[in-house]
Design a protein around this motif. Sequence first.
Motif, PDB file in Angstrom:
ATOM      1  N   GLY A  50     -55.447  -7.062 -57.732  1.00 10.61           N
ATOM      2  CA  GLY A  50     -56.647  -6.264 -57.938  1.00 10.61           C
ATOM      3  C   GLY A  50     -56.713  -4.952 -57.198  1.00 10.61           C
ATOM      4  N   TYR A  51     -55.625  -4.562 -56.523  1.00 17.33           N
ATOM      5  CA  TYR A  51     -55.548  -3.252 -55.873  1.00 17.33           C
ATOM      6  C   TYR A  51     -54.385  -2.479 -56.492  1.00 17.33           C
ATOM      7  N   TYR A  52     -54.641  -1.230 -56.882  1.00 18.58           N
ATOM      8  CA  TYR A  52     -53.616  -0.434 -57.556  1.00 18.58           C
ATOM      9  C   TYR A  52     -53.641   0.988 -57.004  1.00 18.58           C
ATOM     10  N   SER A  53     -52.466   1.496 -56.631  1.00 14.68           N
ATOM     11  CA  SER A  53     -52.373   2.833 -56.058  1.00 14.68           C
ATOM     12  C   SER A  53     -52.395   3.899 -57.150  1.00 14.68           C
ATOM     13  N   ALA A  54     -52.928   5.078 -56.803  1.00  9.53           N
ATOM     14  CA  ALA A  54     -52.876   6.215 -57.725  1.00  9.53           C
ATOM     15  C   ALA A  54     -51.446   6.728 -57.871  1.00  9.53           C
ATOM     16  N   ASN A  55     -50.599   6.393 -56.921  1.00 14.53           N
ATOM     17  CA  ASN A  55     -49.180   6.760 -56.989  1.00 14.53           C
ATOM     18  C   ASN A  55     -48.473   5.746 -57.892  1.00 14.53           C
ATOM     19  N   GLN A  56     -48.092   6.178 -59.077  1.00 13.19           N
ATOM     20  CA  GLN A  56     -47.541   5.268 -60.078  1.00 13.19           C
ATOM     21  C   GLN A  56     -46.168   4.722 -59.703  1.00 13.19           C
ATOM     22  N   LYS A  57     -45.590   5.206 -58.622  1.00 17.19           N
ATOM     23  CA  LYS A  57     -44.320   4.659 -58.151  1.00 17.19           C
ATOM     24  C   LYS A  57     -44.507   3.353 -57.369  1.00 17.19           C
ATOM     25  N   ILE A  58     -45.772   3.002 -57.108  1.00 12.51           N
ATOM     26  CA  ILE A  58     -46.071   1.774 -56.369  1.00 12.51           C
ATOM     27  C   ILE A  58     -46.527   0.709 -57.363  1.00 12.51           C
ATOM     28  N   SER A  59     -45.796  -0.385 -57.470  1.00  8.84           N
ATOM     29  CA  SER A  59     -46.075  -1.428 -58.453  1.00  8.84           C
ATOM     30  C   SER A  59     -47.181  -2.356 -57.968  1.00  8.84           C
ATOM     31  N   SER A  60     -47.827  -3.036 -58.918  1.00  6.80           N
ATOM     32  CA  SER A  60     -48.790  -4.078 -58.561  1.00  6.80           C
ATOM     33  C   SER A  60     -48.023  -5.307 -58.094  1.00  6.80           C
ATOM     34  N   VAL A  61     -48.718  -6.239 -57.464  1.00 11.09           N
ATOM     35  CA  VAL A  61     -48.044  -7.407 -56.894  1.00 11.09           C
ATOM     36  C   VAL A  61     -47.603  -8.364 -58.000  1.00 11.09           C
ATOM     37  N   ASP A  62     -46.681  -9.239 -57.671  1.00  6.45           N
ATOM     38  CA  ASP A  62     -46.203 -10.237 -58.630  1.00  6.45           C
ATOM     39  C   ASP A  62     -47.367 -11.082 -59.144  1.00  6.45           C
ATOM     40  N   GLY A  63     -47.390 -11.284 -60.451  1.00 11.07           N
ATOM     41  CA  GLY A  63     -48.445 -12.085 -61.052  1.00 11.07           C
ATOM     42  C   GLY A  63     -49.633 -11.268 -61.508  1.00 11.07           C
ATOM     43  N   ASP A  64     -49.663 -10.007 -61.164  1.00  8.98           N
ATOM     44  CA  ASP A  64     -50.760  -9.114 -61.545  1.00  8.98           C
ATOM     45  C   ASP A  64     -50.227  -8.093 -62.545  1.00  8.98           C
ATOM     46  N   PRO A  65     -50.819  -7.997 -63.745  1.00  4.81           N
ATOM     47  CA  PRO A  65     -50.355  -6.993 -64.699  1.00  4.81           C
ATOM     48  C   PRO A  65     -50.405  -5.583 -64.117  1.00  4.81           C
ATOM     49  N   ALA A  66     -49.589  -4.705 -64.651  1.00  4.80           N
ATOM     50  CA  ALA A  66     -49.574  -3.311 -64.197  1.00  4.80           C
ATOM     51  C   ALA A  66     -50.920  -2.655 -64.498  1.00  4.80           C
ATOM     52  N   LEU A  67     -51.245  -1.642 -63.730  1.00  4.62           N
ATOM     53  CA  LEU A  67     -52.512  -0.933 -63.932  1.00  4.62           C
ATOM     54  C   LEU A  67     -52.622  -0.405 -65.362  1.00  4.62           C
ATOM     55  N   ALA A  68     -51.520   0.064 -65.928  1.00  9.54           N
ATOM     56  CA  ALA A  68     -51.537   0.581 -67.303  1.00  9.54           C
ATOM     57  C   ALA A  68     -51.999  -0.498 -68.284  1.00  9.54           C
ATOM     58  N   THR A  69     -51.608  -1.744 -68.028  1.00 11.97           N
ATOM     59  CA  THR A  69     -52.027  -2.860 -68.888  1.00 11.97           C
ATOM     60  C   THR A  69     -53.519  -3.121 -68.746  1.00 11.97           C
ATOM     61  N   TRP A  70     -54.006  -3.130 -67.513  1.00 13.48           N
ATOM     62  CA  TRP A  70     -55.433  -3.333 -67.285  1.00 13.48           C
ATOM     63  C   TRP A  70     -56.260  -2.226 -67.944  1.00 13.48           C
ATOM     64  N   LYS A  71     -55.777  -0.997 -67.853  1.00 14.62           N
ATOM     65  CA  LYS A  71     -56.512   0.121 -68.458  1.00 14.62           C
ATOM     66  C   LYS A  71     -56.600  -0.030 -69.977  1.00 14.62           C
ATOM     67  N   LYS A  72     -55.577  -0.618 -70.559  1.00 16.17           N
ATOM     68  CA  LYS A  72     -55.569  -0.827 -72.008  1.00 16.17           C
ATOM     69  C   LYS A  72     -56.537  -1.942 -72.395  1.00 16.17           C
ATOM     70  N   GLN A  73     -56.621  -2.974 -71.571  1.00 17.18           N
ATOM     71  CA  GLN A  73     -57.415  -4.156 -71.895  1.00 17.18           C
ATOM     72  C   GLN A  73     -58.878  -4.061 -71.439  1.00 17.18           C
ATOM     73  N   CYS A  74     -59.164  -3.172 -70.499  1.00 12.76           N
ATOM     74  CA  CYS A  74     -60.515  -3.075 -69.928  1.00 12.76           C
ATOM     75  C   CYS A  74     -61.206  -1.783 -70.337  1.00 12.76           C
ATOM     76  N   LEU A  75     -62.487  -1.688 -70.022  1.00 15.61           N
ATOM     77  CA  LEU A  75     -63.177  -0.408 -70.073  1.00 15.61           C
ATOM     78  C   LEU A  75     -62.806   0.350 -68.808  1.00 15.61           C
ATOM     79  N   VAL A  76     -62.549   1.641 -68.954  1.00 11.68           N
ATOM     80  CA  VAL A  76     -62.107   2.452 -67.822  1.00 11.68           C
ATOM     81  C   VAL A  76     -63.199   3.454 -67.467  1.00 11.68           C
ATOM     82  N   GLU A  77     -63.522   3.509 -66.213  1.00 14.02           N
ATOM     83  CA  GLU A  77     -64.550   4.434 -65.731  1.00 14.02           C
ATOM     84  C   GLU A  77     -64.218   5.868 -66.140  1.00 14.02           C
ATOM     85  N   ASP A  78     -65.181   6.524 -66.748  1.00 11.02           N
ATOM     86  CA  ASP A  78     -65.045   7.917 -67.179  1.00 11.02           C
ATOM     87  C   ASP A  78     -66.169   8.719 -66.516  1.00 11.02           C
ATOM     88  N   VAL A  79     -65.815   9.512 -65.522  1.00  4.45           N
ATOM     89  CA  VAL A  79     -66.812  10.246 -64.738  1.00  4.45           C
ATOM     90  C   VAL A  79     -67.674  11.127 -65.633  1.00  4.45           C
TER      91      VAL A  79
END
Length: 441
Positions: free
Chosen positions: A393-422
């Motif tokens: 549940g923690y994801y860095s803005a630096n895309q070179k840093i991967s999410s932990v094992d067992g957690d989908p990548a941030l790109a996957t979550w963004k596709k499946q969830c609503l994403v905050e739009d300022v």
Amino acid sequence: MKNIKKVLAVVLVLAMVLSLAACGNSASNNTPAETNTANQETNTTPVEKEPETVAEKIEAAQKMTEDELKEAALKELADNPSLTFNADSLTSGIKKALPKFAAKYGIDESRVAYNSKKGSEYQPKLIAAADANTYIADFVMIQDASFLKESMRVEGDEFLLSYTPTGEGFNIAEEDTNPQVGVTFNKVFMWYNTVKGADRLKNVWQLTGKDGASLPGLVKQASYQSPLGEDVNMNFLIMMTSPAACEKLTAAYKSYFGKDYDANADENAAYTNIGYKFVAEFIKNVGFWHSSDSSEVKKINEYEADGRIIFAGLCKLKDYEYYKDEYKDADNYYTKTISAAGWNTQVEGFDGFVYNMWILIPRTAQLPYTSCLFVRYLLTEEGFNAGWGGILGYYSANQKISSVDGDPALATWKKQCLVEDVNYIDSAYVNAVKFINQQMK
């Protein structure tokens, strides 16, 4: 009389000749030294002005290498021995990262301070500091997109400024740089997994309590923190009314009810769009209003009887302690902990909400080079892991840093969830919040 006129004419001619001669001598009598000095003044390269304001120092830091930025930070700390680097934050990850940052760059730990803040209490203080243009901190980590845009990032009068590190170790999307995103989070619908299967929630329309063509409604089983006191939950509801959410909700509606959504039907006439309809029906079907995500997740195993579905940060699973006594000395404590919760990453409609916390520098910061160095550190793998490593549940803005094992990548979550739009939240805020407040009565 004629003789007098002739004499005057001769005198005038002589005066003009003498005047011209004097001008010529003046132009030709410059000494070589004077001429060289003039040429030197013309050809001198302007001396670069030293940065004075915080904004100018951040701009200068953007051009520095890590070593140069470290040198500038250590110098300003040495030049200001009475000052402490103050980091204000809504997340304790900063508390964990700060001492490791100090150790890495040779900063005395007594010169850095973490200050825990709560959004509802901290926002008025930020506004007061901005209005008075006074010092509040050297580094600020906050959330709430609407507050950030309306109060802290007013064009031409920004109080919270961004520094973005560049170079080989960084890959930060342009949209995450101004304002600078530090950490991205997600909130999802989760439940006690040992009682209910991971596919329990299949379509978001189940959360309205109404039965679908082939799936049952989940009546009064959702647990939600009130949007009147939790900014992220308010923003989630606002985002449900956005064009992107309406497209997802429309497709999910047809799949769930077996028919197209009819905006002109009498039952839908009161709603601006399908998102407003979902918000109204979801709020009416919430069965439990919890006051804290952490507290609710800690007790997830107690909800066998009611089978409640908790909307909370995925990262809050770190607070679940049911297995701690049994597994406290084992490496698989956290693995066992997360197995207690179930969530579906393929919910029709959306799985949850993705939102940001920003890492920013007040324009009144007293140690801006140290601020930039700290931002840089947090966006490295070392810095991110110091604060939030190894947890779902923690994801860095630096895309070179991967999410932990067992957690989908941030790109996957963004596709499946609503994403905050300022920008959308800002544009819809007044009307959406008024509507949401009415539903909460």
